[in-house]
Write an enzyme that holds these catalytic residues in place. Sequence first.
Site, PDB file in Angstrom:
ATOM      1  N   ASP A  30       0.850  -1.181   0.000  1.00 60.53           N
ATOM      2  CA  ASP A  30       0.000   0.000   0.000  1.00 60.53           C
ATOM      3  C   ASP A  30       0.889   1.236   0.000  1.00 60.53           C
ATOM      4  O   ASP A  30       2.021   1.189   0.486  1.00 60.53           O
ATOM      5  CB  ASP A  30      -0.909   0.003   1.232  1.00 60.53           C
ATOM      6  CG  ASP A  30      -2.110   0.924   1.096  1.00 60.53           C
ATOM      7  OD1 ASP A  30      -3.236   0.423   0.964  1.00 60.53           O
ATOM      8  OD2 ASP A  30      -1.923   2.158   1.115  1.00 60.53           O
ATOM      9  N   GLU A 149     -15.767  -9.369  -3.548  1.00 61.14           N
ATOM     10  CA  GLU A 149     -15.868  -9.671  -2.120  1.00 61.14           C
ATOM     11  C   GLU A 149     -17.292  -9.393  -1.641  1.00 61.14           C
ATOM     12  O   GLU A 149     -17.996  -8.565  -2.213  1.00 61.14           O
ATOM     13  CB  GLU A 149     -14.856  -8.852  -1.322  1.00 61.14           C
ATOM     14  CG  GLU A 149     -14.917  -7.347  -1.543  1.00 61.14           C
ATOM     15  CD  GLU A 149     -15.943  -6.641  -0.683  1.00 61.14           C
ATOM     16  OE1 GLU A 149     -16.415  -7.258   0.295  1.00 61.14           O
ATOM     17  OE2 GLU A 149     -16.280  -5.492  -0.990  1.00 61.14           O
ATOM     18  N   LYS A 210     -21.867  -8.177  -7.302  1.00 57.60           N
ATOM     19  CA  LYS A 210     -21.689  -7.430  -6.049  1.00 57.60           C
ATOM     20  C   LYS A 210     -22.632  -6.244  -5.955  1.00 57.60           C
ATOM     21  O   LYS A 210     -23.330  -6.062  -4.949  1.00 57.60           O
ATOM     22  CB  LYS A 210     -20.226  -6.962  -5.926  1.00 57.60           C
ATOM     23  CG  LYS A 210     -19.950  -6.035  -4.738  1.00 57.60           C
ATOM     24  CD  LYS A 210     -20.202  -6.712  -3.405  1.00 57.60           C
ATOM     25  CE  LYS A 210     -20.060  -5.771  -2.222  1.00 57.60           C
ATOM     26  NZ  LYS A 210     -18.710  -5.247  -2.030  1.00 57.60           N
ATOM     27  N   PHE A 255     -33.123  -8.021   7.249  1.00 57.18           N
ATOM     28  CA  PHE A 255     -33.129  -6.646   6.736  1.00 57.18           C
ATOM     29  C   PHE A 255     -34.526  -6.049   6.684  1.00 57.18           C
ATOM     30  O   PHE A 255     -34.804  -5.167   5.874  1.00 57.18           O
ATOM     31  CB  PHE A 255     -32.458  -6.576   5.353  1.00 57.18           C
ATOM     32  CG  PHE A 255     -31.004  -6.941   5.389  1.00 57.18           C
ATOM     33  CD1 PHE A 255     -30.050  -5.992   5.710  1.00 57.18           C
ATOM     34  CD2 PHE A 255     -30.582  -8.244   5.135  1.00 57.18           C
ATOM     35  CE1 PHE A 255     -28.712  -6.320   5.768  1.00 57.18           C
ATOM     36  CE2 PHE A 255     -29.253  -8.585   5.204  1.00 57.18           C
ATOM     37  CZ  PHE A 255     -28.312  -7.623   5.515  1.00 57.18           C
ATOM     38  N   GLY A 263     -25.937   3.141   5.963  1.00 55.42           N
ATOM     39  CA  GLY A 263     -24.828   4.043   5.671  1.00 55.42           C
ATOM     40  C   GLY A 263     -23.592   3.216   5.383  1.00 55.42           C
ATOM     41  O   GLY A 263     -23.680   2.094   4.902  1.00 55.42           O
ATOM     42  N   CYS A 266     -20.188   1.186   1.605  1.00 54.99           N
ATOM     43  CA  CYS A 266     -20.561   0.300   0.504  1.00 54.99           C
ATOM     44  C   CYS A 266     -21.946   0.586  -0.075  1.00 54.99           C
ATOM     45  O   CYS A 266     -22.057   1.039  -1.207  1.00 54.99           O
ATOM     46  CB  CYS A 266     -20.474  -1.160   0.956  1.00 54.99           C
ATOM     47  SG  CYS A 266     -18.793  -1.747   1.202  1.00 54.99           S
ATOM     48  N   LYS A 269     -22.681   4.160  -1.618  1.00 50.95           N
ATOM     49  CA  LYS A 269     -21.777   4.374  -2.753  1.00 50.95           C
ATOM     50  C   LYS A 269     -22.110   3.444  -3.913  1.00 50.95           C
ATOM     51  O   LYS A 269     -22.141   3.858  -5.076  1.00 50.95           O
ATOM     52  CB  LYS A 269     -20.332   4.157  -2.297  1.00 50.95           C
ATOM     53  CG  LYS A 269     -19.310   4.145  -3.414  1.00 50.95           C
ATOM     54  CD  LYS A 269     -17.924   3.856  -2.898  1.00 50.95           C
ATOM     55  CE  LYS A 269     -17.734   2.408  -2.502  1.00 50.95           C
ATOM     56  NZ  LYS A 269     -17.622   1.513  -3.683  1.00 50.95           N
TER      57      LYS A 269
END
Length: 440
Positions: A30, A149, A210, A255, A263, A266, A269
Amino acid sequence: MRVSMIGCGYLGAVHAASMAEIGHDVVGIDVDEGRISALAAGRAPFFEPGFEEVLSRNVASGRLRFTTDISAAEGCQVHFIGVGTPQTPSGAADMTYVDSAVDALAPHLGGFRGGVEIVVGKSTVPVGTAARLAERFEAAGATLVWNPEFLREGFAVKDTLEPDRMVYGLPADPLRAEAATAVLDEVYGPILATGVKRLTMDYATAELVKVSANSFLAIKISFINAVAQICDAAGGDVTALAEAIGLDARIGHRFLRAGIGFGGGCLPKDIRAFQARAAELGAGDALAILDEADRVNLRARSLVLDKARQMLGDGLDGARVAILGAAFKPDSDDMRDSPALEIAGLLAAAGARVAITDPQAGAILAEQDREGLEVCATADEALRDADLAVLATEWRQFTSIDPACAASLMRRANIIDGRNSLDAGAWKEAGFTYTGMGRR
């Protein structure tokens, strides 16, 4: 196997440690020197249950190391890419970090001499990204696989080592696809041996899996929050309603707990990036439902301000309000797009004196300059002399608070259960004026 992990943020650090945990020789890479320094010392730079134990154990064993030097990827057979794709002002995914990672990694590919070398994309990207990058990796001597993922914050280590499915997005060339699959199967051997379902598909479909999964969850959460608003207007109880519709096997209970919305880094966005990409493909109308889900989610936050005004009939100006929670969900210190923080800001802007506390995010918040917010170390400190409490993040430390104790600390016993997680009867018996989200 020798494995590199390009990008050591939340996704990359957890994945690198988990790959070392199942026996691979892993190097995490990184550009953030502070992050790399912490990880190399076996210290987690963020809160995630169980992660630091796995990290420190594998750093100590020598199977896991971290560096800022991209050349450390040379000679690895498998290269994972897990850098961030933040939201741009237009809502689209910012591909700057992905493209930078590709530019940095490409010159160091082709050095593995023991077989097929692969690059494995794990970042959440707009559909079409893998196809755009595949030729470049092939020219450098590696085959690209897209392997999204499905981590949940608070369960990231478990979700990596015990996933509910594996998705491989593969090149169209059957020989390349077969060879790459064999390598990735070897990487994930101990995990696949448990019987995890492995699905192979083309690049585009894998990329869409995803964002489609996250979008479906966002729609489900926003739907029950929209129904909660109807329950408030009509005098219904969304908790009883959710129990009833959840018994339908086609719907299920997960859910379906109404609250102040989702929020994090993920769901918000990803649904916006999905919409933006659909528009670029000329299919924007197909995802109009996501735009409404986003609006419902944001509206749920402002409803808390309305409820606070109703409960404090003499107005919010000067009232002390205790916000229990700052992270977007429990078992995390992530405050990205946090409903709790936005609600705190709305209340402060309306004139309230806001005291906020969080078991993990609180220390981070205390270092930030948040005008109008008093950061408290404990729930007791936040509740002391408060006129109103708002449960904004359902940490166990907050849902298990003794209502009688809370009442003794507060100036006026009022509570808004923003997560519908409290025993309403118990709080009322302790003398509280209680209101939930669509809950009688």
